[in-house]
Design a protein around this motif. Sequence first.
Motif, mmCIF file in Angstrom:
data_model
loop_
_atom_site.group_PDB
_atom_site.id
_atom_site.type_symbol
_atom_site.label_atom_id
_atom_site.label_comp_id
_atom_site.label_asym_id
_atom_site.label_seq_id
_atom_site.Cartn_x
_atom_site.Cartn_y
_atom_site.Cartn_z
ATOM 1 N N GLN A 1 -3.759 4.227 3.342
ATOM 2 C CA GLN A 1 -3.276 4.667 2.080
ATOM 3 C C GLN A 1 -2.336 3.889 1.645
ATOM 4 O OE1 GLN A 1 -4.256 7.193 0.286
ATOM 5 N NE2 GLN A 1 -6.059 7.150 1.456
ATOM 6 N N PRO A 2 -2.060 3.289 0.304
ATOM 7 C CA PRO A 2 -1.229 2.544 -0.344
ATOM 8 C C PRO A 2 0.148 3.205 0.038
ATOM 9 C CG PRO A 2 -2.897 2.674 -1.911
ATOM 10 C CD PRO A 2 -3.141 3.430 -0.655
ATOM 11 N N ALA A 19 -7.354 -13.298 7.152
ATOM 12 C CA ALA A 19 -7.820 -14.464 7.876
ATOM 13 C C ALA A 19 -7.884 -15.795 6.964
ATOM 14 C CB ALA A 19 -9.301 -14.053 8.499
ATOM 15 N N GLY A 20 -6.826 -15.999 6.106
ATOM 16 C CA GLY A 20 -7.050 -17.194 5.363
ATOM 17 C C GLY A 20 -7.493 -17.180 4.072
ATOM 18 N N GLU A 21 -8.233 -15.940 3.825
ATOM 19 C CA GLU A 21 -9.096 -15.778 2.666
ATOM 20 C C GLU A 21 -8.342 -14.806 1.787
ATOM 21 O OE1 GLU A 21 -13.341 -13.636 1.262
ATOM 22 O OE2 GLU A 21 -12.792 -13.254 3.407
ATOM 23 N N ARG A 22 -8.434 -15.056 0.286
ATOM 24 C CA ARG A 22 -7.546 -14.075 -0.591
ATOM 25 C C ARG A 22 -8.596 -13.300 -1.208
ATOM 26 N NH1 ARG A 22 -4.369 -16.539 -6.002
ATOM 27 N NH2 ARG A 22 -3.835 -14.482 -7.035
ATOM 28 N N ARG A 23 -8.072 -12.008 -0.922
ATOM 29 C CA ARG A 23 -8.713 -10.755 -1.302
ATOM 30 C C ARG A 23 -8.091 -9.859 -1.983
ATOM 31 N NH1 ARG A 23 -12.149 -8.190 3.480
ATOM 32 N NH2 ARG A 23 -12.837 -7.027 1.574
ATOM 33 N N PRO A 24 -8.573 -8.959 -2.807
ATOM 34 C CA PRO A 24 -7.835 -7.826 -3.546
ATOM 35 C C PRO A 24 -7.308 -6.691 -2.565
ATOM 36 C CG PRO A 24 -9.864 -8.058 -4.409
ATOM 37 C CD PRO A 24 -10.230 -8.905 -3.378
ATOM 38 N N VAL A 50 1.769 -4.994 -3.006
ATOM 39 C CA VAL A 50 0.914 -5.294 -1.803
ATOM 40 C C VAL A 50 1.089 -3.872 -0.864
ATOM 41 C CG1 VAL A 50 0.483 -6.592 0.431
ATOM 42 C CG2 VAL A 50 0.203 -7.866 -1.695
ATOM 43 N N LEU A 51 2.309 -3.711 -0.615
ATOM 44 C CA LEU A 51 2.631 -2.609 0.065
ATOM 45 C C LEU A 51 1.854 -1.091 -0.581
ATOM 46 C CD1 LEU A 51 6.389 -3.268 1.119
ATOM 47 C CD2 LEU A 51 4.638 -2.845 2.600
ATOM 48 N N CYS A 52 1.942 -1.545 -1.813
ATOM 49 C CA CYS A 52 1.281 -0.316 -2.645
ATOM 50 C C CYS A 52 -0.090 -0.326 -3.060
ATOM 51 C CB CYS A 52 2.229 0.010 -4.121
ATOM 52 S SG CYS A 52 3.811 0.242 -3.816
ATOM 53 N N GLY A 53 -0.820 -1.273 -2.460
ATOM 54 C CA GLY A 53 -2.187 -1.568 -2.272
ATOM 55 C C GLY A 53 -2.546 -2.113 -3.615
ATOM 56 N N GLU A 54 -1.815 -2.828 -4.279
ATOM 57 C CA GLU A 54 -1.921 -3.763 -5.667
ATOM 58 C C GLU A 54 -1.953 -5.381 -5.251
ATOM 59 O OE1 GLU A 54 0.135 -2.503 -9.053
ATOM 60 O OE2 GLU A 54 0.216 -0.321 -8.151
ATOM 61 N N ARG A 55 -2.551 -6.094 -6.238
ATOM 62 C CA ARG A 55 -2.592 -7.456 -6.444
ATOM 63 C C ARG A 55 -3.479 -8.270 -5.161
ATOM 64 N NH1 ARG A 55 3.403 -8.564 -8.422
ATOM 65 N NH2 ARG A 55 3.462 -7.109 -10.058
ATOM 66 N N ASP A 56 -2.922 -9.315 -4.502
ATOM 67 C CA ASP A 56 -3.974 -9.923 -3.621
ATOM 68 C C ASP A 56 -3.268 -10.317 -2.218
ATOM 69 O OD1 ASP A 56 -6.063 -9.913 -5.416
ATOM 70 O OD2 ASP A 56 -6.012 -11.895 -5.936
#
Length: 514
Positions: A187-188, A171-176, A161-167
């Motif tokens: 920037q990642p 606000a409680g919603e799962r997003r890419p 996630v720190l590198c801008g990947e996965r989900d």
Amino acid sequence: MQHPDKPLILDGSDLRIEDILAIAQGQSVRLDSNPQFRQRIEAGNQFLEQLLAEDGVIYGVTTGYGDSCTRAVPSEDLALLPQQLYTFHGCGLGQVLSPSMARAVVAVRLVSLCRGYSGVSMELLERLVWLLNEDLMPVIPEEGSVGASGDLTPLSYLAAVLCGERDIYVAGERRPTAEVYAERGIQPYQLKPKEGLALMNGTAVMTALATFAWQRADYLSRLAARITALTVYAIDGNPYHFDPQLFAAKPHPGQNLCAARIRADLHAPVAPRNSPRLQDRYSTRCAPHVIGVVEDALPWWRQFLENEINSANDNPLIDIEAGRVMHGGHFYGGHVAFTMDSMKQACANIADLLDRQLAQLVDTRFNHGLPSNLSGAEPARAALNHGYKAVQIGASAWTAEALKLTMPASVFSRSTECHNQDKVSMGTIAARDALRVLTLCEQVTAATLHAACQGVELRSQLPDSPEVPEQLAAFVAEFRQQFPRLGEDRALEAELRQLCQQILDRHWRLYDAE
């Protein structure tokens, strides 16, 4: 713990379980501006950079990982190594951690890195703070960690996630993650040579989950004492079983504290006389001895967990003063595993205790004059109504499942990763088991509490019954504001679910004067 309206300052000093839980619930954080703290962090990172410039050999920085540590990585590929680490560990399965649990994971990892032994940059710490304060939490699968080398697979989701990947959760919603970063113009992050390992090679997931378990165990113990007092009154039990002189003869502090709580709830005299019924059954008479195990264990469970929270637990570590890299095994989660294994056993025993109390409450052979199954129906409708009969069956099922799950996880070590990780802690599995056991315990607690309040009211309506002690009467009155008396049978699922949530939220303030 600092005031919730102010950021929690992180400077490498010790935090408590309550601090981690406050962050999990939304407390903001800030890195200390003290130059000494910042210089210590940067010094570790600069030392690693110097070693790299001098062609030094550092595990996980210039070599492969685990059993591949003898393979040197070409200098032109060193920048890719951290990305490779979180990429091949992206294989977690099972349910995902809740956003609040993910916040606790990020907080525990951040606190460890702030100790200054991990060779990371201030930039990485600032990015972790940013995730917390923006409430952008990694979506982390629960399953896939053996608890040494730490929580590699679940923590790979934080690194990614720190590198801008996965989900991520927004606000409680799962997003890419990439989509959210693009919307915000972020920037990642580019991980520096050891930062992938520093993020992933630690005990943050098991420890974060364990903080939730500790808090729930603490509240379960308190509520079980209150329910025991309600039950003792409801079945016309003997309050003298909780006499202070009796308990002074066996001076376990937590056991004595539990007896004092029950004694205060019952307004039992300090110098009692023998009751006409000399001895009640063990599930009330020995309640302090069962609940007291948890009370006596809570301080050392806290010690184990807070030592883990406030430790540097990745590998290798950097000794800035001596200018050396230290290779070891601090990622091993044995203390967390042992804490969680013992906690689930002690708490399941409380569930078993309350299940036995419920069995007494509903049975006319043992409840000393209360209606069968605590039915509140009118006599003419007694044949049609069954009160808490099914609730007691349910509580028995939940208790049996909790007891079944008390098998310790820590003894099931597996040899993994080409026998490099040939002895592992299973700490994350133990923590997940403990949370499941606590959920089942809370279900049994909800059932017994609902029935015990009914029993208190039914007892108080019988001729020659003693007055309901003030503290118990106030508790039942508060309970009745949300949960009506059971007269005619009704489906209780919704009420039991609400009760379980209130137990999870620590709805009732219990024994605050201690």
